[in-house]
Design an enzyme around this catalytic site. Structure first.
Site, PDB file in Angstrom:
ATOM      1  N   LYS A  65       0.851  -1.191   0.000  1.00 20.25           N
ATOM      2  CA  LYS A  65       0.000   0.000   0.000  1.00 20.25           C
ATOM      3  C   LYS A  65       0.888   1.242   0.000  1.00 20.25           C
ATOM      4  O   LYS A  65       1.917   1.262   0.671  1.00 20.25           O
ATOM      5  CB  LYS A  65      -0.865   0.024   1.265  1.00 20.25           C
ATOM      6  CG  LYS A  65      -2.034  -0.936   1.277  1.00 20.25           C
ATOM      7  CD  LYS A  65      -2.834  -0.791   2.569  1.00 20.25           C
ATOM      8  CE  LYS A  65      -3.883  -1.876   2.707  1.00 20.25           C
ATOM      9  NZ  LYS A  65      -4.925  -1.834   1.664  1.00 20.25           N
TER      10      LYS A  65
ATOM     11  N   ARG B 275      -9.939 -11.842   1.664  1.00 16.80           N
ATOM     12  CA  ARG B 275     -10.759 -12.908   1.071  1.00 16.80           C
ATOM     13  C   ARG B 275     -10.044 -14.258   1.135  1.00 16.80           C
ATOM     14  O   ARG B 275     -10.692 -15.293   1.172  1.00 16.80           O
ATOM     15  CB  ARG B 275     -11.152 -12.505  -0.358  1.00 16.80           C
ATOM     16  CG  ARG B 275     -10.013 -12.344  -1.312  1.00 16.80           C
ATOM     17  CD  ARG B 275     -10.406 -11.559  -2.563  1.00 16.80           C
ATOM     18  NE  ARG B 275     -10.507 -10.116  -2.303  1.00 16.80           N
ATOM     19  CZ  ARG B 275     -10.877  -9.207  -3.187  1.00 16.80           C
ATOM     20  NH1 ARG B 275     -11.209  -9.577  -4.424  1.00 16.80           N
ATOM     21  NH2 ARG B 275     -10.940  -7.929  -2.869  1.00 16.80           N
TER      22      ARG B 275
HETATM   23  N1  BES Z   1      -8.017  -4.046   4.311  1.00 16.33           N
HETATM   24  C1  BES Z   1      -8.207  -3.590   2.970  1.00 16.33           C
HETATM   25  C2  BES Z   1      -9.535  -2.855   2.778  1.00 16.33           C
HETATM   26  C3  BES Z   1      -9.736  -1.590   3.565  1.00 16.33           C
HETATM   27  C4  BES Z   1      -9.605  -0.360   2.936  1.00 16.33           C
HETATM   28  C5  BES Z   1     -10.142  -1.613   4.875  1.00 16.33           C
HETATM   29  C6  BES Z   1      -9.834   0.807   3.649  1.00 16.33           C
HETATM   30  C7  BES Z   1     -10.366  -0.455   5.596  1.00 16.33           C
HETATM   31  C8  BES Z   1     -10.213   0.758   4.971  1.00 16.33           C
HETATM   32  C9  BES Z   1      -8.177  -4.780   2.006  1.00 16.33           C
HETATM   33  O1  BES Z   1      -7.388  -5.846   2.390  1.00 16.33           O
HETATM   34  C10 BES Z   1      -7.668  -4.300   0.693  1.00 16.33           C
HETATM   35  O2  BES Z   1      -6.556  -3.890   0.655  1.00 16.33           O
HETATM   36  N2  BES Z   1      -8.484  -4.382  -0.357  1.00 16.33           N
HETATM   37  C11 BES Z   1      -8.110  -3.973  -1.656  1.00 16.33           C
HETATM   38  C12 BES Z   1      -8.546  -5.033  -2.637  1.00 16.33           C
HETATM   39  C13 BES Z   1      -8.034  -4.825  -4.028  1.00 16.33           C
HETATM   40  C14 BES Z   1      -6.527  -4.989  -4.059  1.00 16.33           C
HETATM   41  C15 BES Z   1      -8.695  -5.823  -4.946  1.00 16.33           C
HETATM   42  C16 BES Z   1      -8.794  -2.646  -1.941  1.00 16.33           C
HETATM   43  O3  BES Z   1      -9.934  -2.478  -1.537  1.00 16.33           O
HETATM   44  O4  BES Z   1      -8.148  -1.773  -2.506  1.00 16.33           O
HETATM   45 MN    MN Z   2      -5.359  -5.573   1.801  1.00 17.24          MN
END
Ligand code: BES
Ligand code: MN
Ligand code: ZN
Length: 507
Positions: free
Chosen positions: A281, A355
């Site tokens: 990230k 997931r």
């Molecule tokens: N933990 C994150 C989602 C999240 C985002 C939680 C903001 C709380 C606040 C999750 O694991 C994630 O990173 N999801 C990605 C998925 C994508 C790579 C398909 C996302 O939502 O960007």
């Molecule tokens: Mn994630």
């Protein structure tokens, strides 16, 4: 934790540091709500006029403190806004009372005892005021000794809440107080877990904490460590955890009632820190990612609450715990994982890790043939974009169940919204090297994630999915009974779901 009592005392004569009254928005200025009669009398019937002079309007969340008039035992009166006056014959909504009590309790941090003289005309209203006050009084104990110090200096959270009004000696009121105490304590337990930083709360330490609390409440618990996970073939949980120095865990918490007719499996995403892994990230997106175990915290807290309340239902809580880190041992984009149960997944993005851990747990939970599975997860940023920071998304493989979950949340005082699982999005997760990929089309990302999970639900099992990525962690200022930081989102919905299941009342 803040102590709760219901009392028949008068708001004028009860010894307290502050007496809380309600003020609503009338057509011609603020009006004082039911429950404040004795206080108003001490002000010579001019409490509303006095409040108006001070600029109070009765708007929701507004807090006005004023020195008490003579004749009142408490030195301070705190008027909290209730918003519009309800239509004739209607009482205030439970959520209005909950929020007002929460805002008042927050404003009384540093006081010892608050007497809540809000409009309590039945047991449900007493429950709402009690719950709101206990939730609003929450503060995170930083663990640096400040809490003890604060207590000494009388600077900590409101220590005692007394709810006035109604018929506190009635059975329904006693039950309401007991429920509010248990539910608030467990929401606050979830908040504590969420607020704990990721260097303190690791998968292993979360498991230890959960087992200890489970024992305390007579629950069965079982922990699969990395060895047991390997032996069982939990490729999703192991894959996500393999880049971290803090190895993953799968925890099973069991609550059973001898007369239960239904069993619900609750599954929580428990990523103690989500860096994104090799699909790292960017800065600005990882500062709050200790909150990525909010689903597991909610599941754990809800099972304990059900046990405290002795609900006539069986609950199995599954905490899928891992830390998602980049390293030489981490999974790479392009790797194929062999999941629990044998399906294979191509990891296209290591940041779509939730997931993966959930899929293993869903398959495992399904083996026990529960009547329903509900997973709770801070799963997608897409759900935050869709619904904002106060509403979680509800998906399910059964429309009636999705509706029931949405209504259950509403009854519990949590905002949610039903979301679809459009089947055409499934093919965007087709993979040339595995049964499916962990990422698909970007648009509708929250629904794509839901469709991924659905693949792991055994035919014939009712399943629901709560994406709490928006409301789990409050980055802005506190409001109502919601503090900054971990909110305990979904705990109350899950408790209400357990209650409705116990009453065989799911529609
Ligand atoms: N933990 C994150 C989602 C999240 C985002 C939680 C903001 C709380 C606040 C999750 O694991 C994630 O990173 N999801 C990605 C998925 C994508 C790579 C398909 C996302 O939502 O960007
Ligand atoms: Mn994630
Ligand atoms: Zn995540």
């Amino acid at each position: 934790m803040t102590a709760l009592t219901l009392s028949t005392s008068s708001a004028a004569t009860l010894r307290a540091d502050a007496v809380v009254v309600g003020v609503a928005k009338g057509a011609k200025g603020p009006v004082v709500a039911v429950g404040a009669e004795a206080v108003d009398k001490a002000f010579g019937g001019k409490l509303a006029a006095t409040l108006e002079t001070l600029g109070a309007t009765g708007a929701e969340g507004e807090v006005t403190k004023l020195p008490a008039a003579s004749g009142l035992k408490a030195p301070v009166v705190l008027a909290v806004g209730l918003g519009e006056v309800p239509a004739k014959g209607d009482g205030y909504e439970a959520e209005t009372l909950r929020r007002a009590a929460g805002a008042a309790a927050r404003a009384l941090a540093g006081s010892k005892k608050g007497a809540f003289a809000l409009p309590v005309e039945d047991a449900a209203a007493a429950a709402a005021v009690a719950e709101g006050a206990l939730l609003g009084a929450y503060t995170y104990d930083k663990g640096n000794g400040d809490a003890k110090d604060d207590k000494k200096k009388n600077n900590g959270p409101l220590a005692e809440v007394t709810v006035l009004g109604g018929k506190p000696r009635d059975k329904a009121y006693k039950a309401a107080a007991e429920r509010a105490t248990a539910v608030a304590a467990e929401v606050n337990r979830a908040r504590d877990l969420i607020n704990a930083p990721a260097n303190v709360l690791t998968p292993a330490s979360f498991a230890v904490t959960a087992v200890a609390a489970a024992k305390e409440h007579g629950l069965k618990s079982e922990v699969l460590d990395e060895k047991a996970l390997k032996k069982g073939g939990y490729g999703g949980i192991l894959g996500v955890g393999q880049g971290s120095e803090n190895p993953p865990r799968l925890v099973r918490i069991g609550y059973t009632h001898p007369k239960a007719e239904k069993t619900i499996a609750l599954i929580g995403k428990g990523i103690t820190y989500d860096s994104g892994g090799i699909s790292l990230k960017p800065a600005g997106h990882n500062e709050t990612m200790k909150c990525d175990m909010s689903g597991a915290a909610a599941v754990f807290a809800a099972v304990v609450a059900a046990a405290k309340l002795g609900l006539r239902v069986n609950l199995t809580g599954w905490l899928a715990l891992a830390e998602n880190m980049p390293s030489g041992s981490a999974i790479r984009p392009g790797d194929v994982l062999s999941m629990y149960g044998g399906k294979t997944v191509e990891v296209l993005n290591t940041d779509a890790e939730g997931r993966l851990v959930l899929a293993d747990a869903i398959t495992r939970a399904g083996e026990e043939k529960p009547d329903a599975i509900v997973d709770v997860a801070t799963l997608t940023g897409a759900m935050v974009l869709a619904l904002g920071h106060r509403t979680f998304g509800v998906m399910a493989n059964d429309e009636a169940f999705r509706t029931a979950l949405h209504e259950t949340a509403e009854e519990a005082g949590e905002q949610s919204w039903p979301m679809p699982l459009p089947s055409h999005l499934r093919k965007s997760m087709d993979s040339p090297v595995a049964d499916l990929a962990n990422m698909g089309e970007r648009m509708g990302g929250g629904l794509v994630a839901g469709l991924f999970l659905k693949e792991f639900v055994k035919d014939g099992i009712t399943w629901g999915h709560l994406d709490i990525a928006g409301p789990a962690f409050n980055e802005s200022g506190p409001f109502g009974y919601t503090p900054k930081g971990g909110t305990g989102s979904a705990v109350r919905t899950l408790v209400r779901l357990a209650e409705r299941t116990a009453a065989d009342d799911l529609g």
